[in-house]
Design an enzyme around this catalytic site. Sequence first.
Site, PDB file in Angstrom:
ATOM      1  N   TYR A 174       0.833  -1.210   0.000  1.00 55.67           N
ATOM      2  CA  TYR A 174       0.000   0.000   0.000  1.00 55.67           C
ATOM      3  C   TYR A 174       0.867   1.261   0.000  1.00 55.67           C
ATOM      4  CZ  TYR A 174      -3.756   3.137   1.664  1.00 55.67           C
ATOM      5  OH  TYR A 174      -4.671   4.153   1.808  1.00 55.67           O
ATOM      6  N   LYS A 178       1.009   4.046  -2.962  1.00 51.75           N
ATOM      7  CA  LYS A 178       0.669   5.440  -2.690  1.00 51.75           C
ATOM      8  C   LYS A 178       1.831   6.369  -3.023  1.00 51.75           C
ATOM      9  CE  LYS A 178      -3.573   4.902  -1.401  1.00 51.75           C
ATOM     10  NZ  LYS A 178      -4.651   5.337  -2.300  1.00 51.75           N
TER      11      LYS A 178
END
Length: 319
Positions: A174, A178
């Site tokens: 993640y 991002k």
Amino acid sequence: MAQPLEGLTAIVTGAGRGLGRAEALELARLGAQIIVNDYGQPGRDGSGSASAAPAEDVVAEIRAAGGSAVSHVGDVADHAQARALVRLAVETYGQLDILVNNAGILRDRMVFSMTEDEWDSVIRVHLKGHFNTTRFAAAHWRERSKAAGGPVHGRIVNTSSESFLAGSAGQPNYAAAKGGIVGLTTSTALALGKYGVTANAICPRARTRMTEDVFASIPAQQGGQDAADGRLDALAPEHVAPLVGYLASPAAARVNGQLLVVHGGMVAIAERPRIAAKFDTAKDVFSFQELDDLLTPYYAQRPPEETFAAPEVLGLKHD
């Protein structure tokens, strides 16, 4: 009096729940026509069968409030489905003006335990999903700009995370996705600025099904939206949506390539990384000993909160 987004068309991905829903409702409130995209899978890890219900429910909310919206049930990480999403906006409303990329999933695991599929799936939905929609929206705006002989109104708002800014031990997939989204955003901002298009990224903090574990230890302030005084939980997605509305508007024409942290009535503007210290070799090439003499004392006196891998980055630690 005209609304800030009156006559403009917006796509909001992952808009069936949480942040995306709040953003779609806010853009509609400001006058935009909305394409509500959501794949409708019940699991926050992307599991379960696709369903039209989440997107259609948000469309119904927008229409009930007097706005205009249509739904799109599709996987933005699929190149063809992302193309169809942009085409739907153009065919329904004549053109696309705003793209809000919000769709995502979570498959958390420590880096030493993460499987290849857990890595690939999160990178695919977040990073490739952002690229796919951006690619087709960008082509649309470039063509419109050439036909018009000048700039057009185009706005991209991408969703990054503080997991990228400060690290998140259980989310290497993640955090990497991002971080990649920020790189995609700044590259897009540079490429499309001459066409009148801006691209910015936000790092929102909100209590949704994606973050229910992260913020479980933080009580809902003022009792949430159902409090007697009607005040919002400080982590309600509705605190994030107004910034998205602003960035989507003509008022934000000079805001481009920016990264903004937003939650609970606060907006922080993050700057590009700056050089904290610089060392030059006394010779032609550094030796190990010279680097040891320079860098080891420097890091020995530097407090841990000044490193990237610390929750205190930006002064936004929440406990």
